[in-house]
Design a protein around this motif. Structure first.
Motif, PDB file in Angstrom:
ATOM      1  N   ASN A 150       0.825  -1.202   0.000  1.00 34.78           N
ATOM      2  CA  ASN A 150       0.000   0.000   0.000  1.00 34.78           C
ATOM      3  C   ASN A 150       0.861   1.255   0.000  1.00 34.78           C
ATOM      4  O   ASN A 150       0.498   2.261  -0.623  1.00 34.78           O
ATOM      5  CB  ASN A 150      -0.925   0.011   1.227  1.00 34.78           C
ATOM      6  CG  ASN A 150      -2.198  -0.782   1.001  1.00 34.78           C
ATOM      7  OD1 ASN A 150      -3.169  -0.295   0.437  1.00 34.78           O
ATOM      8  ND2 ASN A 150      -2.173  -2.040   1.418  1.00 34.78           N
ATOM      9  N   LEU A 151       1.982   1.210   0.678  1.00 37.92           N
ATOM     10  CA  LEU A 151       2.863   2.373   0.718  1.00 37.92           C
ATOM     11  C   LEU A 151       3.431   2.658  -0.657  1.00 37.92           C
ATOM     12  O   LEU A 151       3.562   3.817  -1.060  1.00 37.92           O
ATOM     13  CB  LEU A 151       3.999   2.133   1.718  1.00 37.92           C
ATOM     14  CG  LEU A 151       4.884   3.335   2.053  1.00 37.92           C
ATOM     15  CD1 LEU A 151       4.048   4.482   2.598  1.00 37.92           C
ATOM     16  CD2 LEU A 151       5.942   2.952   3.068  1.00 37.92           C
ATOM     17  N   ARG A 152       3.755   1.612  -1.399  1.00 41.68           N
ATOM     18  CA  ARG A 152       4.263   1.796  -2.759  1.00 41.68           C
ATOM     19  C   ARG A 152       3.243   2.519  -3.638  1.00 41.68           C
ATOM     20  O   ARG A 152       3.578   3.396  -4.408  1.00 41.68           O
ATOM     21  CB  ARG A 152       4.586   0.434  -3.385  1.00 41.68           C
ATOM     22  CG  ARG A 152       5.818  -0.244  -2.841  1.00 41.68           C
ATOM     23  CD  ARG A 152       7.097   0.350  -3.341  1.00 41.68           C
ATOM     24  NE  ARG A 152       7.179   0.321  -4.795  1.00 41.68           N
ATOM     25  CZ  ARG A 152       8.257   0.653  -5.463  1.00 41.68           C
ATOM     26  NH1 ARG A 152       9.332   1.055  -4.824  1.00 41.68           N
ATOM     27  NH2 ARG A 152       8.287   0.608  -6.785  1.00 41.68           N
ATOM     28  N   SER A 153       1.974   2.175  -3.482  1.00 41.14           N
ATOM     29  CA  SER A 153       0.943   2.758  -4.333  1.00 41.14           C
ATOM     30  C   SER A 153       0.554   4.163  -3.906  1.00 41.14           C
ATOM     31  O   SER A 153       0.064   4.954  -4.710  1.00 41.14           O
ATOM     32  CB  SER A 153      -0.296   1.860  -4.340  1.00 41.14           C
ATOM     33  OG  SER A 153      -0.853   1.770  -3.029  1.00 41.14           O
ATOM     34  N   HIS A 154       0.775   4.505  -2.625  1.00 44.36           N
ATOM     35  CA  HIS A 154       0.383   5.826  -2.126  1.00 44.36           C
ATOM     36  C   HIS A 154       1.484   6.868  -2.250  1.00 44.36           C
ATOM     37  O   HIS A 154       1.214   8.058  -2.169  1.00 44.36           O
ATOM     38  CB  HIS A 154      -0.038   5.738  -0.650  1.00 44.36           C
ATOM     39  CG  HIS A 154      -1.426   5.212  -0.468  1.00 44.36           C
ATOM     40  ND1 HIS A 154      -1.742   3.873  -0.618  1.00 44.36           N
ATOM     41  CD2 HIS A 154      -2.588   5.844  -0.161  1.00 44.36           C
ATOM     42  CE1 HIS A 154      -3.041   3.705  -0.396  1.00 44.36           C
ATOM     43  NE2 HIS A 154      -3.572   4.863  -0.121  1.00 44.36           N
ATOM     44  N   ARG A 155       2.712   6.418  -2.456  1.00 43.02           N
ATOM     45  CA  ARG A 155       3.795   7.386  -2.573  1.00 43.02           C
ATOM     46  C   ARG A 155       3.725   8.091  -3.913  1.00 43.02           C
ATOM     47  O   ARG A 155       3.418   7.496  -4.939  1.00 43.02           O
ATOM     48  CB  ARG A 155       5.153   6.699  -2.428  1.00 43.02           C
ATOM     49  CG  ARG A 155       5.398   6.134  -1.042  1.00 43.02           C
ATOM     50  CD  ARG A 155       6.719   5.409  -0.970  1.00 43.02           C
ATOM     51  NE  ARG A 155       7.834   6.326  -1.053  1.00 43.02           N
ATOM     52  CZ  ARG A 155       9.102   5.940  -1.234  1.00 43.02           C
ATOM     53  NH1 ARG A 155       9.366   4.667  -1.380  1.00 43.02           N
ATOM     54  NH2 ARG A 155      10.068   6.824  -1.274  1.00 43.02           N
ATOM     55  N   ASN A 156       4.057   9.364  -3.909  1.00 40.68           N
ATOM     56  CA  ASN A 156       4.052  10.159  -5.133  1.00 40.68           C
ATOM     57  C   ASN A 156       5.438  10.099  -5.748  1.00 40.68           C
ATOM     58  O   ASN A 156       6.293  10.943  -5.481  1.00 40.68           O
ATOM     59  CB  ASN A 156       3.661  11.610  -4.819  1.00 40.68           C
ATOM     60  CG  ASN A 156       3.548  12.452  -6.084  1.00 40.68           C
ATOM     61  OD1 ASN A 156       3.524  11.906  -7.185  1.00 40.68           O
ATOM     62  ND2 ASN A 156       3.508  13.761  -5.920  1.00 40.68           N
ATOM     63  N   GLY A 157       5.664   9.090  -6.576  1.00 39.11           N
ATOM     64  CA  GLY A 157       6.978   8.917  -7.169  1.00 39.11           C
ATOM     65  C   GLY A 157       7.997   8.593  -6.100  1.00 39.11           C
ATOM     66  O   GLY A 157       7.807   7.719  -5.271  1.00 39.11           O
ATOM     67  N   SER A 158       9.120   9.301  -6.127  1.00 36.89           N
ATOM     68  CA  SER A 158      10.182   9.068  -5.158  1.00 36.89           C
ATOM     69  C   SER A 158      10.117  10.019  -3.976  1.00 36.89           C
ATOM     70  O   SER A 158      10.983  10.022  -3.119  1.00 36.89           O
ATOM     71  CB  SER A 158      11.555   9.214  -5.847  1.00 36.89           C
ATOM     72  OG  SER A 158      11.694  10.520  -6.382  1.00 36.89           O
ATOM     73  N   GLU A 159       9.075  10.864  -3.936  1.00 35.24           N
ATOM     74  CA  GLU A 159       8.969  11.846  -2.877  1.00 35.24           C
ATOM     75  C   GLU A 159       8.584  11.183  -1.553  1.00 35.24           C
ATOM     76  O   GLU A 159       7.821  10.235  -1.507  1.00 35.24           O
ATOM     77  CB  GLU A 159       7.924  12.904  -3.240  1.00 35.24           C
ATOM     78  CG  GLU A 159       8.296  13.735  -4.474  1.00 35.24           C
ATOM     79  CD  GLU A 159       7.245  14.775  -4.770  1.00 35.24           C
ATOM     80  OE1 GLU A 159       6.293  14.904  -3.970  1.00 35.24           O
ATOM     81  OE2 GLU A 159       7.367  15.458  -5.794  1.00 35.24           O
ATOM     82  N   THR A 160       9.126  11.728  -0.481  1.00 32.07           N
ATOM     83  CA  THR A 160       8.799  11.236   0.850  1.00 32.07           C
ATOM     84  C   THR A 160       7.393  11.681   1.238  1.00 32.07           C
ATOM     85  O   THR A 160       6.979  12.798   0.928  1.00 32.07           O
ATOM     86  CB  THR A 160       9.810  11.776   1.879  1.00 32.07           C
ATOM     87  OG1 THR A 160      11.127  11.368   1.489  1.00 32.07           O
ATOM     88  CG2 THR A 160       9.504  11.236   3.261  1.00 32.07           C
ATOM     89  N   MET A 161       6.650  10.820   1.898  1.00 30.53           N
ATOM     90  CA  MET A 161       5.291  11.149   2.308  1.00 30.53           C
ATOM     91  C   MET A 161       5.318  12.224   3.385  1.00 30.53           C
ATOM     92  O   MET A 161       6.201  12.229   4.254  1.00 30.53           O
ATOM     93  CB  MET A 161       4.588   9.898   2.837  1.00 30.53           C
ATOM     94  CG  MET A 161       4.412   8.803   1.816  1.00 30.53           C
ATOM     95  SD  MET A 161       3.591   7.337   2.507  1.00 30.53           S
ATOM     96  CE  MET A 161       1.945   7.987   2.815  1.00 30.53           C
ATOM     97  N   ASN A 162       4.336  13.141   3.321  1.00 26.17           N
ATOM     98  CA  ASN A 162       4.245  14.169   4.353  1.00 26.17           C
ATOM     99  C   ASN A 162       3.465  13.639   5.551  1.00 26.17           C
ATOM    100  O   ASN A 162       2.948  12.522   5.537  1.00 26.17           O
ATOM    101  CB  ASN A 162       3.618  15.451   3.797  1.00 26.17           C
ATOM    102  CG  ASN A 162       2.231  15.205   3.202  1.00 26.17           C
ATOM    103  OD1 ASN A 162       1.430  14.456   3.767  1.00 26.17           O
ATOM    104  ND2 ASN A 162       1.945  15.842   2.077  1.00 26.17           N
ATOM    105  N   GLU A 163       3.395  14.468   6.596  1.00 27.79           N
ATOM    106  CA  GLU A 163       2.756  14.033   7.845  1.00 27.79           C
ATOM    107  C   GLU A 163       1.291  13.648   7.638  1.00 27.79           C
ATOM    108  O   GLU A 163       0.803  12.667   8.182  1.00 27.79           O
ATOM    109  CB  GLU A 163       2.873  15.148   8.888  1.00 27.79           C
ATOM    110  CG  GLU A 163       4.287  15.436   9.342  1.00 27.79           C
ATOM    111  CD  GLU A 163       4.908  14.265  10.056  1.00 27.79           C
ATOM    112  OE1 GLU A 163       4.189  13.581  10.815  1.00 27.79           O
ATOM    113  OE2 GLU A 163       6.105  14.011   9.847  1.00 27.79           O
ATOM    114  N   ALA A 164       0.582  14.450   6.839  1.00 28.91           N
ATOM    115  CA  ALA A 164      -0.839  14.183   6.601  1.00 28.91           C
ATOM    116  C   ALA A 164      -1.039  12.844   5.887  1.00 28.91           C
ATOM    117  O   ALA A 164      -1.945  12.079   6.208  1.00 28.91           O
ATOM    118  CB  ALA A 164      -1.456  15.317   5.783  1.00 28.91           C
ATOM    119  N   GLN A 165      -0.176  12.562   4.896  1.00 26.95           N
ATOM    120  CA  GLN A 165      -0.280  11.301   4.158  1.00 26.95           C
ATOM    121  C   GLN A 165       0.038  10.104   5.059  1.00 26.95           C
ATOM    122  O   GLN A 165      -0.596   9.063   4.965  1.00 26.95           O
ATOM    123  CB  GLN A 165       0.678  11.332   2.969  1.00 26.95           C
ATOM    124  CG  GLN A 165       0.275  12.307   1.878  1.00 26.95           C
ATOM    125  CD  GLN A 165       1.328  12.417   0.794  1.00 26.95           C
ATOM    126  OE1 GLN A 165       2.526  12.417   1.066  1.00 26.95           O
ATOM    127  NE2 GLN A 165       0.890  12.530  -0.452  1.00 26.95           N
TER     128      GLN A 165
END
Length: 298
Positions: A150-165
């Motif tokens: 699920n983390l792979r599909s929710h990440r926006n490319g190579s960018e690190t997820m923000n706190e809200a995400q």
């Protein structure tokens, strides 16, 4: 998986041979093109083949079921190309899942093989990815596996997820946000070459240069950590056992901020109004007392 691997599934009398599909293909693109040309089965044909296999162990019927669903495996495997693994290998693992599904498929349950098989196909591909992912034991529990994909599909490319995400995904998957952060950190890791690519100055920064260093040997590292603990916790406790005058002398003589700037015996003698010899005696007694206190940290 080799491009000719599907030929092992082909019975000599299978009607797919008449369509020109032998499995002896030159590359993965050609293989995918060919499996997409294979005709799909009707519900009646699928049921008949499944019954033949279940009731009479008809391997030719099982092979025909597998071959007619190879396009499904190729389609599912395409969705996992982002993990950096060969497309052909993903398809091969998916084909294994497909064959397991055919083996267990019960046509009397009222569902099509495609709906039943997709679970087995994805399960085999997931297992392959987790076993071959570059970070060891990136996901070992069922919850971690779910989080991984699920983390792979929710990440926006190579960018690190923000706190809200991070908070949103943790809530959606019913896991702790710390677990999301840990998996995010693991997946942000990068491979490092053990040896330098060239013989230039970068060699000293390659892992091979310091992994063999005695300073980084595990026992030596533990000794260094123990020494640091002795110097911090133990020293502070030992100093705490001294009277104010003795502590002042030890700190001035041996714990000055700048190396080599410790106070002399005569300087301290003037400060306390005693002889230099008396300062030396106090220092010696204080050092003995500190050594006794430090025994527990040795």
């Amino acid at each position: 998986m080799t491009a000719s691997a599907p030929s092992a599934l082909m019975p000599a009398n299978n009607h797919f041979l008449a369509l020109g599909f032998t499995g002896a293909l030159g590359n993965i693109e050609a293989y995918i093109a060919e499996v997409n040309r294979l005709p799909m089965l009707t519900h009646e044909q699928e049921t008949s083949l499944a019954e033949r296999y279940r009731e009479h162990n008809d391997l030719a019927a099982a092979q025909e079921l597998v071959l007619s669903h190879l396009r499904l495996v190729a389609s599912v495997a395409r969705g996992y190309l982002g993990y950096g693994l060969p497309h052909a290998d993903l398809i091969q693992e998916g084909n294994i899942g497909l064959m397991k599904a055919v083996k267990r498929f019960d046509p009397t349950m009222g569902v099509r093989l495609v709906s039943y098989a997709i679970h087995w196909i994805k399960a085999e591909i997931h297992e392959y990815i987790l076993k071959n992912w570059r970070m060891v034991k990136v996901a070992t529990t069922k919850a971690q596996r779910k989080l991984f994909f699920n983390l792979r599909s929710h990440r926006n490319g190579s960018e690190t997820m923000n706190e809200a995400q991070i908070d949103s995904l943790a809530k959606k998957l019913n896991v702790k946000r710390e677990e999301v952060l840990e998996m995010e950190t693991r997946m942000n890791g990068r491979d490092i070459a053990l040896e330098p690519p060239t013989d230039d100055d970068d060699e000293s920064f390659a892992p091979i240069s310091y992994l063999s260093s005695e300073e980084n040997e595990p026992t030596r590292v533990l000794e260094t950590l123990e020494t640091e603990r002795l110097q911090s916790e133990g020293l502070e406790e030992a100093l705490g056992k001294l009277d104010p005058r003795s502590r002042r002398i030890i700190e001035a003589r041996w714990l000055a901020n700048d190396e080599g700037s410790g106070a002399t015996l005569h300087t301290l003698a003037e400060e306390f109004g005693v002889s230099a010899e008396r300062i030396r005696q106090i220092e010696t007694a204080a050092m003995k007392k500190m050594k006794t206190a430090l025994v527990a940290y040795q």
